[in-house]
Write a protein that holds these residues in place. Structure first.
Motif, short mmCIF file in Angstrom:
data_model
loop_
_atom_site.label_atom_id
_atom_site.label_comp_id
_atom_site.label_asym_id
_atom_site.label_seq_id
_atom_site.Cartn_x
_atom_site.Cartn_y
_atom_site.Cartn_z
N PHE A 48 0.81 -1.21 0.00
CA PHE A 48 0.00 0.00 0.00
C PHE A 48 0.86 1.27 0.00
N GLU A 49 2.15 1.13 0.22
CA GLU A 49 3.02 2.31 0.35
C GLU A 49 3.04 3.17 -0.91
N ALA A 50 3.28 2.60 -2.05
CA ALA A 50 3.43 3.38 -3.28
C ALA A 50 2.15 4.15 -3.63
N PRO A 51 0.97 3.51 -3.62
CA PRO A 51 -0.23 4.30 -3.94
C PRO A 51 -0.51 5.39 -2.89
N LEU A 52 -0.24 5.10 -1.63
CA LEU A 52 -0.46 6.12 -0.60
C LEU A 52 0.54 7.26 -0.73
N ASP A 53 1.77 6.96 -1.12
CA ASP A 53 2.76 8.00 -1.35
C ASP A 53 2.30 8.92 -2.47
#
Length: 174
Positions: A48-53
């Protein structure tokens, strides 16, 4: 739509109500940005890190665009509303999430759902401004339609991630 030179706003547009509306949206953008940052921090090292970033970056850019619109329209920012939204986001961390302390998979689902609501509100803001203020000369160079399209893209991204988060939280993730 004709321009009312005395108020700088299109004829018939209530500048006082626009100011309240913009400040309410700035407060929402502030709370949404804080929530997105918190979600990103809690999801470092996950899928989930990349989309949230990406969302954090774009929400910050959208908040800056809103502040630019407010400056151009000579709308004073209401620091009390902004502070209240910031504080409300912090208080929202106290919600029950199925764990005594810490982050749970349910936290991610709820955060994404709240972000989805915020993005819907932001999309509505850009569309309302495009309809009521697009002919205001002070907004030349502000692409309200593109900001609304970006909100649409953000909403689709959030929905995809929200469904994945629900799969993880409720045990249907394979």
């Amino acid at each position: 739509m004709s321009i009312d030179a005395s108020a700088g706003m299109a004829a018939g547009v209530d500048a006082r109500l626009i100011a309240i509306y913009l400040n309410d949206n700035l407060a929402g953008a502030t709370g949404g940005l804080e929530l997105a940052r918190r979600a990103l921090g809690a999801n470092r090292g996950t899928d989930f890190e990349a989309p949230l970033d990406r969302l954090v970056t774009e929400i910050a850019e959208d908040r800056a665009a809103l502040r630019d619109v407010m400056t151009r329209l000579e709308v004073t920012q209401d620091p009390l509303k902004v502070w209240a939204a910031w504080a409300a986001e912090k208080a929202g961390r106290l919600k029950l999430n199925g764990r005594v302390s810490g982050y749970s998979p349910l936290s991610r689902v709820v955060e994404l759902e709240v972000l989805a609501l915020g993005v819907e509100g932001k999309r509505a803001l850009w569309r309302a401004l495009a309809r009521t203020c697009a002919d205001d000369a002070r907004l030349v160079g502000v692409d309200l339609d593109e900001l609304a399209r970006r909100a649409d893209r953000q909403r689709r991204l959030i929905e995809r991630e929200r469904l994945r988060a629900a799969d993880v939280a409720f045990g249907t993730d394979s």
